[in-house]
Design a protein around this motif. Structure first.
Motif, mmCIF file in Angstrom:
data_model
loop_
_atom_site.group_PDB
_atom_site.id
_atom_site.type_symbol
_atom_site.label_atom_id
_atom_site.label_comp_id
_atom_site.label_asym_id
_atom_site.label_seq_id
_atom_site.Cartn_x
_atom_site.Cartn_y
_atom_site.Cartn_z
ATOM 1 N N PRO A 272 72.620 34.367 9.833
ATOM 2 C CA PRO A 272 72.061 33.112 9.307
ATOM 3 C C PRO A 272 73.129 32.065 8.984
ATOM 4 O O PRO A 272 72.830 30.872 8.958
ATOM 5 C CB PRO A 272 71.337 33.561 8.033
ATOM 6 N N ILE A 273 74.355 32.516 8.760
ATOM 7 C CA ILE A 273 75.444 31.578 8.470
ATOM 8 C C ILE A 273 76.013 31.010 9.764
ATOM 9 O O ILE A 273 76.053 29.796 9.965
ATOM 10 C CB ILE A 273 76.554 32.278 7.656
ATOM 11 N N TYR A 274 76.452 31.901 10.687
ATOM 12 C CA TYR A 274 77.142 31.380 11.867
ATOM 13 C C TYR A 274 76.213 30.657 12.830
ATOM 14 O O TYR A 274 76.659 29.817 13.612
ATOM 15 C CB TYR A 274 77.972 32.458 12.565
ATOM 16 N N CYS B 213 75.978 44.204 9.362
ATOM 17 C CA CYS B 213 76.873 43.055 9.201
ATOM 18 C C CYS B 213 76.267 41.807 9.832
ATOM 19 O O CYS B 213 76.225 40.735 9.216
ATOM 20 C CB CYS B 213 78.228 43.372 9.826
ATOM 21 N N ASP B 214 75.767 41.950 11.048
ATOM 22 C CA ASP B 214 75.208 40.782 11.734
ATOM 23 C C ASP B 214 73.969 40.255 11.025
ATOM 24 O O ASP B 214 73.732 39.038 10.985
ATOM 25 C CB ASP B 214 74.871 41.141 13.185
ATOM 26 N N GLY C 298 83.031 48.964 5.850
ATOM 27 C CA GLY C 298 81.973 49.329 4.909
ATOM 28 C C GLY C 298 80.592 48.901 5.339
ATOM 29 O O GLY C 298 79.616 49.150 4.627
ATOM 30 N N LEU C 299 80.483 48.269 6.504
ATOM 31 C CA LEU C 299 79.197 47.859 7.058
ATOM 32 C C LEU C 299 79.149 48.219 8.529
ATOM 33 O O LEU C 299 80.152 48.089 9.233
ATOM 34 C CB LEU C 299 79.003 46.340 6.931
ATOM 35 N N GLY C 300 77.972 48.627 9.002
ATOM 36 C CA GLY C 300 77.788 48.817 10.427
ATOM 37 C C GLY C 300 77.600 47.483 11.119
ATOM 38 O O GLY C 300 77.392 46.439 10.477
ATOM 39 N N GLU C 301 77.649 47.512 12.449
ATOM 40 C CA GLU C 301 77.556 46.277 13.225
ATOM 41 C C GLU C 301 76.243 45.535 12.982
ATOM 42 O O GLU C 301 76.234 44.325 12.734
ATOM 43 C CB GLU C 301 77.709 46.599 14.718
#
Length: 414
Positions: A202-204, A196-197, A190-193
């Motif tokens: 900001p989290i990873y 999604c990134d 449901g999200l493109g690359e």
């Protein structure tokens, strides 16, 4: 410690043969806490092989060579690695006797070119090969002032695996510091690359000890997470924390946090709900059924269905009124609804799933372009229909269509 794998063989540089040995070795090295930082494929050329060996020795702690240990003129690994290390070659009498014995047992004559399989790099330990005639070799020592481990393995996969497992794993374990590599794979739909990134970077990025790789596939995005630690528990705790934050951000867009496929997830939900499924597929030509039945045990929830490619079979197998097809066209919301309801009733299933669309590259019109697909899901509560337009060639449209059909099922069952 890190490693580089060098696969040798000109056939691996053609479209007809893949290097599968490096995949196996990467998995086994990761289990030992060793990160593979480079992989190289080199043809049967001594100069190229020696140059690749020198480069690998300059940048990796462990260098593994796979292939080129046989008896023929193009088997050049021993000589090339010896040249890169600045070492000589000796002929091992024990290996030679073993070769003579094995050939005699099989009634073969030991030809002159087979003798080179008894050649061992000076200072190396020969590694017994119970599946073939070419032994592996193990070398430790300094290269440009740094300690290196060099491993030569036969190329045939069944030989390579036996030599590595029986002769190398414990040797490596004794040399390696206590360290493990833990990994997780999140799968998102449901999200493109890029979208999604943008949400998860900001989290990873705050987890500097976790290596994150983002990959796009048809209909899904994969986040590969990997971290190192002295103990497995501490590594898993770190990954669990990161996964929890990402799932908190993306919600039900994450369909798997352990690498399971969408068809596996759908199977879990169908069994949890004690539900059964039947499908009627047109443009996907049975791809959804193939994906569902690729999962062992799918007979517990998948009843079957039909590939209803022609209008006649839409009517004959799924009871779609011919007048409905005539009025709205085979690729329409109305026909998708009738297909899902008809196949559900015909198979006495809890759920009926249908797909009808235009995969291309021909068949599209201004009103119904290539890539237009209708998905319908029928249940006791009613029928849901979704219209989608997928970009790309025929294979891509079909793959996206099957993926979104499965995700429609997942969301219905959650």
């Amino acid at each position: 410690m890190n490693a580089e794998i060098i696969a040798i063989g000109s056939e691996l540089l053609t479209p007809f043969r893949q290097d599968t040995n490096s995949l196996y070795l990467t998995e086994k090295l990761n289990e030992l806490g060793v990160e593979v930082v480079f992989k190289t494929i080199v043809g049967d050329n001594g100069e190229h092989l020696a140059a690749s060996a020198r480069l690998a020795l300059s940048r990796a702690d462990i260098v593994l060579f796979s292939g080129g240990l046989g008896p023929t003129e193009d088997d050049l690994t021993r000589e090339s690695v010896a040249r890169a290390l600045g070492l000589g070659i000796r002929r091992d009498s024990d290996i030679l006797l073993n070769l003579e014995r094995r050939f005699a047992e099989r009634g073969y004559t030991l030809t002159k070119n087979n003798l080179k399989q008894a050649d061992v790099i000076v200072g190396a330990t020969a590694l017994e090969n119970l599946q073939g005639t070419a032994p592996g070799q193990w070398i430790t020592g300094k290269y440009e002032g740094r300690e290196r481990i060099v491993i030569l393995l036969p190329g045939p996969p069944h030989e390579m695996k036996v030599v590595f497992e029986q002769q190398c794993v414990e040797r490596l374990r004794a040399k390696l510091p206590k360290r493990v590599i833990a990994s997780r794979v999140l799968k998102i739909t449901g999200l493109g690359e890029s979208a999604c990134d943008a949400r998860v970077a900001p989290i990873y990025k705050r987890y500097i000890d976790v290596q994150t790789t983002i990959l796009a596939a048809a209909g899904e995005v994969q986040l590969h997470l990997q971290t190192h630690a002295p103990f497995l528990h501490s590594a898993q705790v770190t990954l669990d924390e990161l996964v929890g934050e990402i799932e908190g951000e993306l919600g039900d867009l994450v369909f798997s946090d352990n690498g399971d496929s969408l068809e596996q997830i759908v199977g879990y939900y169908l069994q949890m709900r004690n539900a059964t499924l039947a499908v009627a597929e047109s443009c996907t030509g049975g791809l959804v059924a193939e994906r569902i039945t690729s999962v062992s045990g799918s007979s517990r929830y998948f009843l079957g269905g039909a590939v209803v490619y022609s209008n006649e079979l839409k009517t004959g197998f799924a009871d779609v009124p011919a007048a409905l097809i005539e009025k709205h066209g085979a690729v329409s919301r109305e026909v998708a609804t009738a297909l899902a309801e008809g196949i559900r009733k015909r198979c006495a299933a809890t759920l009926g799933l249908s797909i009808t669309g235009i995969a291309g590259p021909t068949g599209g019109t201004a009103e119904k372009p290539v890539g237009l697909v209708f998905h319908a899901l029928a249940s006791e509560q009613g029928t849901e229909v979704v219209e989608r337009k997928f970009p790309g060639d025929r294979e891509r449209v079909r793959r996206f269509a099957s993926h979104h059909a499965l995700d429609m099922l997942r969301r219905k069952l959650m």
